[in-house]
Scaffold this active site. Structure first.
Site, mmCIF file in Angstrom:
data_model
loop_
_atom_site.group_PDB
_atom_site.id
_atom_site.type_symbol
_atom_site.label_atom_id
_atom_site.label_comp_id
_atom_site.label_asym_id
_atom_site.label_seq_id
_atom_site.Cartn_x
_atom_site.Cartn_y
_atom_site.Cartn_z
ATOM 1 N N GLY A 16 42.149 -78.509 124.601
ATOM 2 C CA GLY A 16 41.508 -78.585 123.297
ATOM 3 C C GLY A 16 41.942 -77.499 122.336
ATOM 4 C CB THR A 17 42.561 -73.865 122.742
ATOM 5 O OG1 THR A 17 41.227 -73.558 123.173
ATOM 6 C CG2 THR A 17 43.068 -72.718 121.872
ATOM 7 C CB CYS A 26 36.145 -69.320 125.063
ATOM 8 S SG CYS A 26 36.540 -71.023 125.515
ATOM 9 C CB ALA A 54 41.509 -83.435 131.540
ATOM 10 C CD GLN A 81 31.395 -78.822 125.676
ATOM 11 O OE1 GLN A 81 30.787 -79.512 126.487
ATOM 12 N NE2 GLN A 81 31.994 -77.690 126.016
ATOM 13 C CG ASN A 87 31.110 -74.450 122.332
ATOM 14 O OD1 ASN A 87 30.987 -74.488 121.106
ATOM 15 N ND2 ASN A 87 31.486 -73.356 122.963
#
Length: 382
Positions: A71-72, A331, A201, A180, A152
């Site tokens: 995602g990042t 994170c 994933a 999410q 999130n």
């Protein structure tokens, strides 16, 4: 010692069938997907099958699915390339987005002079649509709006359809960090025609290090990573083949079992909320996380009635009990910084108290939740 994993918003346990699929890929399909011999062609066929699987479930075209490292990377690719390739001069976002978005737009402001505007939030952390419309119409610059579908940390669900419609009505592009929510909610990009979406994933029982970006056809984005013609020219670099087939299997199982697993996990969350209210009645649910209708079914964020001087020991106490949860986004783990999300919506008094995120999956049980709440109650009463 009992082990209870309640940090599924950070990452999830990999499904058994995903592991089997990936082991087979590593052992038997080791060809480079870009190679023209039979080994490479077999791998390439599987990569394209995964792309088609995802596209079919999202009512998208396969060419609109670009595999990334997660995602990042997908967020960075979309935001940075929108400024570079689409003449975006203004990005509108909120102060409670994931840092993959917030740090990227800050960098763009510093490096490219991109104007960054923040939409006002209500007391629960929801974007105010009237203010968003005012930001969209304040000048004639090309704009992109970036607002995550499910937060999130506090689990709020935005009205993504209304926001998408508002953006397009005012000539703006719309990007949503859906890390999410993809794998947990059904998606149809024709019904909610966002320009860009992102997924990872490992948030839906797949492997880490793989995800994808949905990039609407003919968007005009050029490659973020150069050096090869992989991903139909959209992302250079040898495809992470075993991870891609693992993503496909996790994605398929998530949607094949969506109704039953949503019902089960929703039941866990509802049970957790009810038991918390019974056992620790002074606890507060941050954002809309205590509201089953306005937040995701996968997590709660709880502010506990504990003396601030004892707050630092809470996660240590839970860890000793074998309970895995999170003070905020994973994170940020290892950082002394508090939650930027809670800092925007909580009072100064509540910010001094510990807030903990508990996030659930199909692998959790009510017995684990009872054990966790008892551990919390013991600490609060001490």
């Amino acid at each position: 010692m009992k082990k209870v994993y309640l940090d599924n918003a950070a990452t999830t346990q990999v499904r058994e069938n995903v592991i089997v699929k990936m082991q087979d890929a590593l052992a038997n399909f080791y060809g480079n997907p870009s190679s023209t011999h039979s080994f490479g062609r077999s791998a390439k066929t599987a990569v394209e099958s995964a792309r088609k699987t995802i596209a079919k479930h999202m009512n998208a075209h396969p060419s609109e699915i670009v595999f990334t490292s997660g995602g990042t990377e997908a967020d960075n690719m979309i935001l940075r390339c929108a400024v570079r390739d689409l003449d975006v001069k203004t990005i509108i976002t909120s102060k409670i987005e994931h840092h993959a978005v917030l740090h990227t737009v800050e960098d763009l402001a510093n490096e490219k002079g991109t104007q960054v505007l923040y939409v006002d939030l209500d007391a629960f952390g929801n974007p105010k649509l009237a203010h968003l419309e005012a930001l969209l119409t304040r000048d004639d610059s090309k704009k992109l709006v970036s607002l995550m579908h499910v937060n999130n940390e506090i689990g709020n669900k935005i009205d993504i359809a209304a926001i998408c419609e508002l953006c397009h009505a005012n000539g703006a592009l719309f990007h949503s960090d859906t890390v999410q929510s993809i794998g947990h909610y059904a998606w149809d990009v024709k019904e909610v025609p966002a320009d860009f979406l992102t997924a990872a994933a490992h948030k839906f029982h797949g492997p880490k290090g793989i995800g994808f970006a949905y990039v609407k056809k003919n968007s005009g984005l050029k490659p973020f990573i150069s050096g090869g013609s992989q991903e139909r020219g959209n992302r250079a670099g040898t495809e992470s083949f075993h991870n891609i087939v693992g993503l496909e299997m996790a994605f398929l199982e998530a949607y094949d079992n969506l109704e039953s697993e949503t019902t089960y996990v929703s039941g866990l969350k509802s049970y957790f909320i009810d038991r918390m209210k019974e056992e620790i009645p002074n606890a507060k649910f941050n954002g809309h996380s205590g509201d089953m209708d306005k937040s995701t079914f996968t997590l709660v964020n709880v502010c506990l009635p504990i003396d601030p001087q004892k707050a630092l020991m809470l996660l240590f106490h839970l860890d000793i009990k074998g309970i895995a949860c999170s003070k905020g986004s994973a994170c940020q783990s290892g950082s002394d910084l508090g939650s930027h999300v809670l800092a925007e919506i909580l009072s100064k008094e509540d910010l001094e108290k510990p807030s903990v995120r508990f996030s659930f999956s199909k692998y959790n049980t009510k017995e684990e939740l009872d054990y966790t709440i008892q551990a919390l109650k013991e600490f609060v009463e001490k």
